[in-house]
Design a protein around this motif. Structure first.
Motif, PDB file in Angstrom:
ATOM      1  N   THR A 115       0.822  -1.210   0.000  1.00 47.55           N
ATOM      2  CA  THR A 115       0.000   0.000   0.000  1.00 47.55           C
ATOM      3  C   THR A 115       0.856   1.262   0.000  1.00 47.55           C
ATOM      4  N   ASP A 116       2.110   1.137   0.431  1.00 45.50           N
ATOM      5  CA  ASP A 116       2.977   2.297   0.593  1.00 45.50           C
ATOM      6  C   ASP A 116       3.290   3.015  -0.710  1.00 45.50           C
ATOM      7  N   ALA A 117       3.378   2.270  -1.812  1.00 44.23           N
ATOM      8  CA  ALA A 117       3.799   2.884  -3.077  1.00 44.23           C
ATOM      9  C   ALA A 117       2.951   2.440  -4.258  1.00 44.23           C
ATOM     10  N   PRO A 141       5.277  -4.442   2.506  1.00 40.83           N
ATOM     11  CA  PRO A 141       5.558  -3.225   1.739  1.00 40.83           C
ATOM     12  C   PRO A 141       6.037  -3.572   0.326  1.00 40.83           C
ATOM     13  N   THR A 142       6.006  -2.591  -0.524  1.00 40.67           N
ATOM     14  CA  THR A 142       6.544  -2.763  -1.871  1.00 40.67           C
ATOM     15  C   THR A 142       8.020  -3.141  -1.782  1.00 40.67           C
TER      16      THR A 142
END
Length: 351
Positions: A115-117, A141-142
């Motif tokens: 969802t971070d990137a 995270p990505t």
């Protein structure tokens, strides 16, 4: 893009009007252009229905690259001056972008991000002309890679890799409808280095085989490949039509010191092998013999990150356009030369 709700599949509309393909970013599903029933060959596939399959589906990693170009040797325990940039990357994503850049008309990418990137990667892919099918992972995270690039004339790079969400791409993220209208499927070799994505490779290969869609694969990482083992790798890629190893990967897979001999040996197990050799160009091998040696295009390297991805993307775009393997490899060499003169693994933006 889809949030990961257990299946990783959404409702993008295929050419037959069925809502069964994975959802594309921005609400644009894969939108297949044919029936998905394709024949195999070296120059693309023709659908058996009313439309000609022309798409390229890439399945692989979407990564955030932090590129650090340092002019001198790293100073242990203190500071080293460097030029640092954060750019969109990932071997699979880079291949898709270069294929679109070199003229492939319908390039799609299945990948997994955090969802971070997610929104940023979506935009970066769309700008490059790629139709992303991004599964958003709520737990990881990505993936991120720190690329340390030597400021010397060869601009060689060393990677520190955290696969993150990309390593969690799995069979539940796959839908056979992703192959609707697809003439070629390309798999990033990074998929073979986690249990989940290895299972996806098996599913995708079976689906492609059932439709007669030819499959290419780039081994991606000599370091990870050494950990997996040559025989296990070759067993996992059985059924692949085109293998695109680097010099080091070809030698590692065969135990041979010469890249051309290694490519020839590998072509006894994979119908077409194109070994990328950096400034020495590429070798094309079939049926145990080297069929062509393609010279490299001249370049002044700044960053070799993604050069092999550029080669692969341009090579596949040329095959889709009807080129033979030797001419496609020449296109790959030209793209690789252009890539090393840029920072990061993506092509220049359109326009």
């Amino acid at each position: 893009m889809t949030a990961d709700g257990g299946t990783g599949q959404g409702g993008g509309r295929g050419s037959g009007g069925t809502d069964s393909a994975a959802r594309g970013t921005g609400g644009t599903g894969p939108g297949g252009t044919g029936t998905g029933d394709t024949g195999s060959g070296d120059t693309g596939s023709v659908g058996t229905g009313a439309s000609v399959a022309r798409g390229l589906l890439v399945v692989g990693d979407v990564i955030t690259d932090v590129v650090a170009r340092h002019a001198g040797p790293l100073a242990a325990g203190t500071d080293t001056t460097a030029s640092i940039r954060t750019v969109a990357g990932g071997a699979g994503a880079n291949v898709a972008c270069w294929a679109a850049h070199r003229g492939a008309a319908d390039v799609r990418l299945l990948g997994r991000v955090g969802t971070d990137a997610a929104a940023w990667h979506e935009r970066e892919l769309v700008i490059q002309g790629v139709r992303p099918q991004l599964v958003v992972d709520p737990l990881a995270p990505t993936g991120t890679v720190i690329c340390m690039v030597d400021g010397g004339s060869a601009a060689e790079r060393t990677f520190l890799t955290d696969s993150g969400a990309s390593g969690r791409l799995g069979p539940s993220d796959w839908s056979d409808a992703l192959l609707d209208g697809v003439a070629r499927l390309h798999l990033s070799g990074y998929l073979l280095f986690s249990e989940s994505s290895r299972a996806l490779v098996t599913v995708a290969l079976e689906a492609a085989r059932s439709r007669g869609v030819p499959v290419s694969l780039d081994p991606a990482s000599a370091g990870f490949l050494a950990g997996l083992g040559a025989e296990r790798f070759l067993a996992l890629v059985e059924g692949v039509d085109v293998l695109l190893p680097s010099r080091d990967e070809a030698c590692l897979l065969t135990g041979l010191a010469d890249a051309a001999e290694a490519a020839a040996e590998l072509s006894l197990r994979v119908p077409l092998v194109v070994a990328k050799q950096g400034h020495e160009g590429a070798v094309v091998a079939r049926k145990g013999k080297v069929r062509a040696r393609v010279p490299a295009a001249p370049a002044t390297p700044r960053d070799t990150t993604g050069a092999g991805d550029a080669f692969t993307g341009a090579f596949l775009a040329a095959l889709l356009a009807g080129a033979g393997p030797e001419d496609a490899a020449a296109e790959g060499c030209r793209a690789g030369a252009r890539a090393v003169e840029r920072v990061g693994g993506r092509p220049p933006l359109p326009g």
